[in-house]
Design a protein around this motif. Sequence first.
Motif, PDB file in Angstrom:
ATOM      1  N   GLY A 113      68.003 -49.571  44.391  1.00  0.00           N
ATOM      2  CA  GLY A 113      67.081 -50.694  44.503  1.00  0.00           C
ATOM      3  C   GLY A 113      67.805 -52.023  44.603  1.00  0.00           C
ATOM      4  O   GLY A 113      69.027 -52.106  44.475  1.00  0.00           O
ATOM      5  N   ALA A 114      67.026 -53.073  44.836  1.00  0.00           N
ATOM      6  CA  ALA A 114      67.578 -54.424  45.000  1.00  0.00           C
ATOM      7  C   ALA A 114      67.882 -55.013  43.630  1.00  0.00           C
ATOM      8  O   ALA A 114      67.135 -55.822  43.079  1.00  0.00           O
ATOM      9  CB  ALA A 114      66.601 -55.302  45.776  1.00  0.00           C
ATOM     10  N   GLN A 115      68.992 -54.595  43.080  1.00  0.00           N
ATOM     11  CA  GLN A 115      69.381 -55.043  41.742  1.00  0.00           C
ATOM     12  C   GLN A 115      69.615 -56.562  41.726  1.00  0.00           C
ATOM     13  O   GLN A 115      70.123 -57.125  42.688  1.00  0.00           O
ATOM     14  CB  GLN A 115      70.665 -54.338  41.306  1.00  0.00           C
ATOM     15  CG  GLN A 115      70.558 -52.833  41.209  1.00  0.00           C
ATOM     16  CD  GLN A 115      69.730 -52.397  40.008  1.00  0.00           C
ATOM     17  OE1 GLN A 115      69.672 -53.087  38.999  1.00  0.00           O
ATOM     18  NE2 GLN A 115      69.089 -51.248  40.121  1.00  0.00           N
ATOM     19  N   PRO A 116      69.271 -57.232  40.632  1.00  0.00           N
ATOM     20  CA  PRO A 116      69.580 -58.659  40.521  1.00  0.00           C
ATOM     21  C   PRO A 116      71.079 -58.876  40.329  1.00  0.00           C
ATOM     22  O   PRO A 116      71.813 -57.949  39.960  1.00  0.00           O
ATOM     23  CB  PRO A 116      68.797 -59.092  39.273  1.00  0.00           C
ATOM     24  CG  PRO A 116      68.640 -57.842  38.466  1.00  0.00           C
ATOM     25  CD  PRO A 116      68.536 -56.717  39.457  1.00  0.00           C
ATOM     26  N   ARG A 117      71.520 -60.077  40.577  1.00  0.00           N
ATOM     27  CA  ARG A 117      72.941 -60.419  40.440  1.00  0.00           C
ATOM     28  C   ARG A 117      73.471 -60.020  39.066  1.00  0.00           C
ATOM     29  O   ARG A 117      74.559 -59.455  38.945  1.00  0.00           O
ATOM     30  CB  ARG A 117      73.131 -61.923  40.664  1.00  0.00           C
ATOM     31  CG  ARG A 117      74.558 -62.412  40.406  1.00  0.00           C
ATOM     32  CD  ARG A 117      74.650 -63.923  40.565  1.00  0.00           C
ATOM     33  NE  ARG A 117      73.706 -64.628  39.714  1.00  0.00           N
ATOM     34  CZ  ARG A 117      73.917 -64.897  38.423  1.00  0.00           C
ATOM     35  NH1 ARG A 117      75.033 -64.505  37.831  1.00  0.00           N
ATOM     36  NH2 ARG A 117      73.011 -65.548  37.719  1.00  0.00           N
ATOM     37  N   GLU A 118      72.700 -60.285  38.019  1.00  0.00           N
ATOM     38  CA  GLU A 118      73.153 -60.015  36.662  1.00  0.00           C
ATOM     39  C   GLU A 118      73.422 -58.529  36.434  1.00  0.00           C
ATOM     40  O   GLU A 118      74.342 -58.164  35.686  1.00  0.00           O
ATOM     41  CB  GLU A 118      72.116 -60.515  35.651  1.00  0.00           C
ATOM     42  CG  GLU A 118      71.901 -62.014  35.645  1.00  0.00           C
ATOM     43  CD  GLU A 118      70.978 -62.484  36.760  1.00  0.00           C
ATOM     44  OE1 GLU A 118      70.841 -63.714  36.932  1.00  0.00           O
ATOM     45  OE2 GLU A 118      70.400 -61.620  37.469  1.00  0.00           O
ATOM     46  N   ALA A 119      72.637 -57.670  37.062  1.00  0.00           N
ATOM     47  CA  ALA A 119      72.840 -56.222  36.898  1.00  0.00           C
ATOM     48  C   ALA A 119      74.155 -55.782  37.533  1.00  0.00           C
ATOM     49  O   ALA A 119      74.870 -54.934  36.992  1.00  0.00           O
ATOM     50  CB  ALA A 119      71.674 -55.461  37.513  1.00  0.00           C
ATOM     51  N   PHE A 120      74.468 -56.354  38.691  1.00  0.00           N
ATOM     52  CA  PHE A 120      75.746 -56.041  39.323  1.00  0.00           C
ATOM     53  C   PHE A 120      76.911 -56.542  38.468  1.00  0.00           C
ATOM     54  O   PHE A 120      77.899 -55.831  38.274  1.00  0.00           O
ATOM     55  CB  PHE A 120      75.823 -56.669  40.717  1.00  0.00           C
ATOM     56  CG  PHE A 120      75.001 -55.970  41.759  1.00  0.00           C
ATOM     57  CD1 PHE A 120      75.221 -54.632  42.074  1.00  0.00           C
ATOM     58  CD2 PHE A 120      74.007 -56.651  42.449  1.00  0.00           C
ATOM     59  CE1 PHE A 120      74.473 -53.993  43.046  1.00  0.00           C
ATOM     60  CE2 PHE A 120      73.253 -56.022  43.433  1.00  0.00           C
ATOM     61  CZ  PHE A 120      73.484 -54.691  43.723  1.00  0.00           C
TER      62      PHE A 120
END
Length: 218
Positions: free
Chosen positions: A200-207
């Motif tokens: 899914g389109a993970q947010p920047r913070e998750a990456f």
Amino acid sequence: MKPTIKIDFVSDVACPWCAVGLGNLNQAMKQLSEKVDFEVHFRPFELNPNMPIGGQDAIEHLTEKYGLSEEQVKVNQANIRAKALEAGFEFHPEGRKRVYNTFNAHRLLYWAAKEYGADKQASLKRELLNTYFCLAVDLDDQQNLLNAVGRAVLDCERANRILDGDEFTQEVRDEEATYTNLGIHSVPSIILNDQYLLQGAQPREAFVEAFGQLIKPG
């Protein structure tokens, strides 16, 4: 010496959430660029492999595929446009007009990686997403693909020969099969160091958090 994280970004240029996820990924990599090197490979996935030439009206396609009303689709599209803008993509205000087959785009991406390397493949990936979602033009029109190649500063004559023939067809089919056989049936799917999967389109913070876990000592 900085550690290197390998990223296989499995996606389709006809996937709006892939654009969002890519933009967020780029922001996360930039944030950690002093601590980590990244090796990014774009892998093919077709959302609509059987789409005929000419494509299908986007609203019609989405209402049929997801069982939504036209109004619900338009609300969803507005939400995606807002997320895309945060991620660095300014989608066309009226949305994409039609849904197209993207196989030729994947052949060009394979070529870019093979003959130019990862950085140029990334440039072409972004330009193909821009072509589809920001310019919202016809992906069946070969000139629109060549325009993306030109904006990525790649050889348009070489790209034209590829599009006129069947070069890299089998290679792309093989890569698609590889990731399907790994159980990937939705995109974006992001594989880190050949071991860890983010979907899914993970947010920047998750990456950023995921990268931190990979480089954590011990």
